[in-house]
Design an enzyme around this catalytic site. Structure first.
Site: not given
Ligand code: NOJ
Length: 492
Positions: A40, A60, A73, A98, A143, A187-188, A328, A330, A397
């Site tokens: 990212q 791609h 990219d 992180r 990730h 991750n997740e 994480n 949200y 997160e």
């Molecule tokens: C979780 C993910 O780990 C991360 O890659 C993503 O950008 C964020 N949530 C926000 O959606």
């Protein structure tokens, strides 16, 4: 001391008062930080000897898979601009950064047949620069960016990937472990499996929502356990660090007090978080998953459960592979019981059933899945304590998307205030929360949403030649918080 700018923003937006916010100080050793991930933020997708990942291939192959045509990219080009980013982290004043290591920068095709020294150097330089600036590096080994070669071997559906992951983890511990005290393996994992192997929206874009997703979870758990055990057996004595996995879950709240809704919310939390946490803490899938998926599979005509049965050996191998709980957080949802759907197409969504929705009064972000429900933080942290009783919890997160990347991001500040206040309440309740890492440092690529969803504290101008970074108000607010360690005017 408040800087003049922060003082003026306080007055304008009433940041410093916050009648409903906790007036407790964050504990002395509490760590604040920011999170990102390799695909990212880095760009440089084929530079410095890096191999192709499944996300490189996914975008791609078909440019319309990204909502605005942007892919990884170049994105924030942190591959070249990492020094500028470390300076921003330092100026904001974080304790922890992180980031994730791109598997394909270290092992271009995912296998140990070739170690790419240029990739190793990139992360070594980053890690040392963080250390030099008193910022603790917290690398995530994976990730979402699986090497394309391993994806072609079946990716997370193939149990052998766990062995490849273990070998990759070992190399990372060897190369970076001297400077790293806290690791995350995956991750997740739930998002990778549910969205990547259960829908076309994430790489590799398979639609195996009835069975592949459960196999994917099984293989990821094996991979995590392998990486944990390799650290435990070969590195812990000499390096003295800790290892965990970053799970994610939106808190599920019963819609009413009725026993059916209460049970529905429990099922939702077990399918969402227990799916991974239960095997790691207690040694098997959560009972509601075993029963519901098993029963439905038989009704659908299978002779076995679509949820892989964990052997005694698997249970013993996976159980106990945690040093701290990384989560994480949200958002949250209400959950309402609905009568069983009956037999249908095999699907995770039908397996758990339930009607899940947000309260119309909760502020909406620019992403469909995210409304602001700050109590989700306190409630989920307490649930984690009751279910798993971890010695330490770190929020790895938490963040708020908007579609414009505005510098006047009061909504994000309000969101952070509410969630952090609830985090303090959870500490008061007795949950040992040791840190909070906000997502994200910059307006990083939001996967298939491209840059239409911006979550950074720092804006990136993707039209400018040098990808100009500009602090949003939330960055100043966070900087101030990290100095005062207090959400209101005067803390006790
Ligand atoms: C979780 C993910 O780990 C991360 O890659 C993503 O950008 C964020 N949530 C926000 O959606």
């Amino acid at each position: 001391m408040l800087t003049l700018r922060v003082f003026l923003l306080c007055l304008t937006f009433n940041w410093c008062h916050g009648a409903d916010l906790s007036n407790k100080f964050f504990p002395k050793n509490f760590q604040f930080g920011l999170s990102t991930s390799a695909y990212q933020i880095e760009g440089g997708w084929n530079e410095g000897g890096k191999g192709e990942s499944m996300w490189d291939r996914y975008f791609h192959e078909n440019t319309s898979r990204s909502l605005d045509g942007y892919n990884g990219d170049v994105t924030c080009d942190s591959y070249h601009r990492w020094e500028e980013d470390v300076q921003i982290l330092k100026d904001i004043g974080v304790d922890v950064y992180r980031f994730s290591i791109a598997w394909t920068r270290i092992l271009p095709d995912g296998t140990t047949k070739h170690i790419n020294q240029e990739g190793v150097n990139y992360y070594l330089n980053l890690i040392k620069a963080l250390r030099d600036n008193n910022i603790e590096p917290l690398p995530t080994l994976y990730h979402w960016d699986l090497p394309q070669h391993l994806s072609e071997l079946g990716g997370w559906l193939n149990p052998q990937i766990a062995t490849y992951f273990g070998d990759y983890a070992r190399i990372c511990y060897q190369m970076f472990g001297e400077h790293v005290k806290r690791w995350l393996t995956i991750n997740e994992p739930k998002s990778t499996c549910l969205i990547g192997y259960g829908s076309i929206n994430n790489a590799p874009g398979l639609e195996l929502i009835g069975d592949g997703i459960y196999q994917c979870a099984y293989v990821q758990l094996l991979a995590h356990a392998k990486a944990y055990r390799i650290y435990d057996e070969e590195f812990r004595n000499s390096q003295g660090g800790v290892v965990s996995i970053a799970l994610d879950h939106p808190w599920s709240e019963p819609y009413s007090d009725s026993p059916l809704d209460v049970e529905a919310a429990n099922i939702e939390n077990q399918f969402g978080l227990g799916w991974y946490a239960h095997p790691i803490y207690h040694g098997n899938w959560p009972q509601p998953m075993i029963e519901r998926i098993g029963n439905r599979s038989l009704l659908e005509g299978y002779t076995f459960s679509r949820l892989p049965v964990l052997s005694n050996e698997d249970v013993e191998y996976i159980k106990g592979t945690h040093d701290y709980f990384a989560i994480n957080i949200y958002t949250g949802y209400y959950t309402q019981h609905i009568d069983d759907y009956g037999v249908g197409e095999p699907s995770y969504w039908l397996d758990k059933g339930n009607n899940v929705f947000s309260d119309p009064s909760w502020p909406k972000s620019s992403s469909d899945w995210l409304t602001s429900y700050p109590e989700a933080m306190r409630k989920l942290l307490n649930w984690i304590k009751v279910e798993y009783n971890p010695a330490e919890v770190m929020v790895t997160e938490n963040g708020w998307p908007d579609s414009t990347g505005t510098l006047e991001d009061q909504e994000r500040i309000t969101y952070m205030q509410g969630y952090l206040s609830n985090l303090l309440d959870a500490i008061d309740d007795g949950v040992n929360v040791i840190g909070y890492l906000h997502w994200s440092l910059l307006d990083v690529l939001e996967w298939n949403a491209g840059h239409t969803q911006r979550l950074g504290l720092v804006h990136v101008d993707f039209e400018s030649a040098n990808l100009t970074r500009t602090w949003k108000n939330s960055a100043y607010w966070y900087q101030n918080l990290l100095t005062t360690r207090c959400l209101v005017d005067n803390c006790q």
